[in-house]
Scaffold this motif. Structure first.
Motif, mmCIF file in Angstrom:
data_model
loop_
_atom_site.group_PDB
_atom_site.id
_atom_site.type_symbol
_atom_site.label_atom_id
_atom_site.label_comp_id
_atom_site.label_asym_id
_atom_site.label_seq_id
_atom_site.Cartn_x
_atom_site.Cartn_y
_atom_site.Cartn_z
ATOM 1 N N HIS A 293 0.825 -1.214 0.000
ATOM 2 C CA HIS A 293 0.000 0.000 0.000
ATOM 3 C C HIS A 293 0.868 1.277 0.000
ATOM 4 O O HIS A 293 0.542 2.259 -0.684
ATOM 5 C CB HIS A 293 -0.895 -0.044 1.239
ATOM 6 N N HIS B 13 1.047 4.541 -2.586
ATOM 7 C CA HIS B 13 0.976 5.989 -2.311
ATOM 8 C C HIS B 13 2.123 6.726 -3.021
ATOM 9 O O HIS B 13 1.923 7.822 -3.553
ATOM 10 C CB HIS B 13 1.038 6.257 -0.807
ATOM 11 N N SER C 167 -0.305 9.635 6.213
ATOM 12 C CA SER C 167 -1.733 9.286 6.148
ATOM 13 C C SER C 167 -2.249 8.974 7.542
ATOM 14 O O SER C 167 -1.599 9.306 8.538
ATOM 15 C CB SER C 167 -1.903 8.079 5.223
ATOM 16 N N ASP D 99 -6.701 7.085 -0.209
ATOM 17 C CA ASP D 99 -6.656 5.711 -0.716
ATOM 18 C C ASP D 99 -7.455 5.555 -2.011
ATOM 19 O O ASP D 99 -8.600 6.001 -2.105
ATOM 20 C CB ASP D 99 -7.184 4.746 0.358
#
Ligand code: KG4
Ligand code: ZN
Length: 355
Positions: free
Chosen positions: A111, A115, A136, A323
């Protein structure tokens, strides 16, 4: 070459189709804000259930919007971690099933790497080496990004992530969840120099972050000023309107609280940019990337542009900062170029370091 991206690591079910690693043909995000908002944060069991409900329609919508059939896909990319394991499992299991049934290569993506890659979708690539600040609700990490997309961790938060600090401060003051967007909207109405927060000196790695002391300092400030009535007023507003607008918030927020919010936000921004500047100098980076939900913050964007960093700084547009699945497909494109695909042993991992 079309890639379907699937993202379900936290409280957003997302699917996207991108072409040749750059062009976003569709990006669909089903938010669970209405489900979690009333609990003041993400409830993992509810998140998994919502992902199960949303995954099929969201993927179908992303394919339809981009005019893509499964037969057109060169690969299916899916977030494998880090995140909530029950949420990740929904995306990973669905992607594996689709890949197996239609014989489409599968690519597991971190993940955080997603980003970082969000910025590549809009810039066509940045000069390397780069420094990437991923900021985040779950992460506040500084990486050096080298050629071939190699990563070196330069620093990270030792306690709360920056977005978590925004969320906790907002919750404490009765602004609901998520806190970042509300504080961002109200901070311009306050004086950012009104409240001075003293931050603890960090021992060890000077590129590490810490936000829990700041959160506690806000709590002490709230305790020292009688704020129970105004907090109750905002909680009542939240019961009437799920997402109050700026005018509605301003009507129940006195100036001293606006000053508190502005000062809190300024302190977070200063901390983020100060360490990013040091990281750029230390690595000789030729560009800087700031990505993740907190990268939507307009104060952070303005401050980064006027901070006179020694290299250009790139932010993804807000829709690609929070996201989404386009960033997952973009990260998978680089892996496919290097011939990296995943096997059937691909597993969801709640903790998955990037390097
Ligand atoms: O990247 P993201 O969508 O999910 C995670 O991977 O965590 O980030 C969500 C986080 C939340 O903590 C939210 O409060 C924060 O990003 N956020 C913001 C803003 N928009 C979202 N923080 C500050 N200012 C914003 N405008
Ligand atoms: Zn994220």
């Amino acid at each position: 070459m079309r890639i379907l991206g699937i993202e379900s690591s936290c409280d957003e079910t997302a699917a996207a189709v991108i072409e040749d690693g750059r062009q976003v043909l569709s990006s669909v995000v089903a938010s669970q804000l209405d489900t979690h908002g009333k609990y003041g944060g993400v409830v993992p069991e509810l998140a998994s259930r919502e992902h199960l409900r949303a995954i099929v329609p969201v993927v179908r919508e992303a394919l339809a919007q981009s005019g893509t059939t499964l037969a057109d896909l060169a690969a299916i990319a899916v977030t494998m971690g880090p995140g909530l394991v029950g949420s990740l499992l929904v995306g990973v299991t669905y992607a594996k099933a689709l890949s197996f049934a239609r014989d489409i290569p599968l690519v597991g993506v971190n993940h955080i790497e997603g980003h970082i890659h969000a910025v590549m979708l809009e810039t066509g690539g940045v000069e390397l080496p780069a420094v990437a600040l991923v900021v985040s609700g779950g992460h506040t990490h500084l990486f050096e990004v080298g050629s071939g997309h190699s990563y070196r961790l330069l620093g990270k938060t030792r306690d709360d992530a920056a977005g978590e600090a925004f969320d906790k401060v907002a919750k404490l003051l009765g602004f609901g969840y998520p806190g970042g967007p509300v504080i961002d909207r109200l901070a311009p109405y306050g004086d950012p120099r009104a409240v001075r927060f003293t931050l603890a000196k960090m021992k060890g790695n000077s590129l590490d972050f810490s936000f829990s002391g700041l959160k506690t300092a806000v709590l002490r400030w709230v305790e020292a000023h009688d704020m129970s009535d105004e907090i109750a007023g905002r909680q009542a507003l939240l019961r009437q309107a799920a997402r109050p607008d700026t005018e509605q918030w301003l009507a129940v927020t006195p100036q001293r609280t606006l000053d508190l919010l502005a000062s809190f936000q300024r302190t977070v921004i200063d901390e983020l940019l100060r360490r990013t500047a040091v990281a750029i100098e230390a690595t000789g980076a030729r560009s800087a990337i700031i990505s993740g939900g907190v990268a939507c913050n307009s104060g952070l964007r303005t401050a980064a542009q006027s901070a006179q960093l020694s290299c250009p700084v790139y932010f993804p547009s807000p829709g690609l900062s929070t996201d989404n699945a386009a960033m997952i497909a973009a990260a998978a494109f680089s892996k496919l170029e290097r011939g990296e695909t995943s096997g059937w042993d691909l597993a969801a991992k709640a903790s998955l370091p990037l390097c």
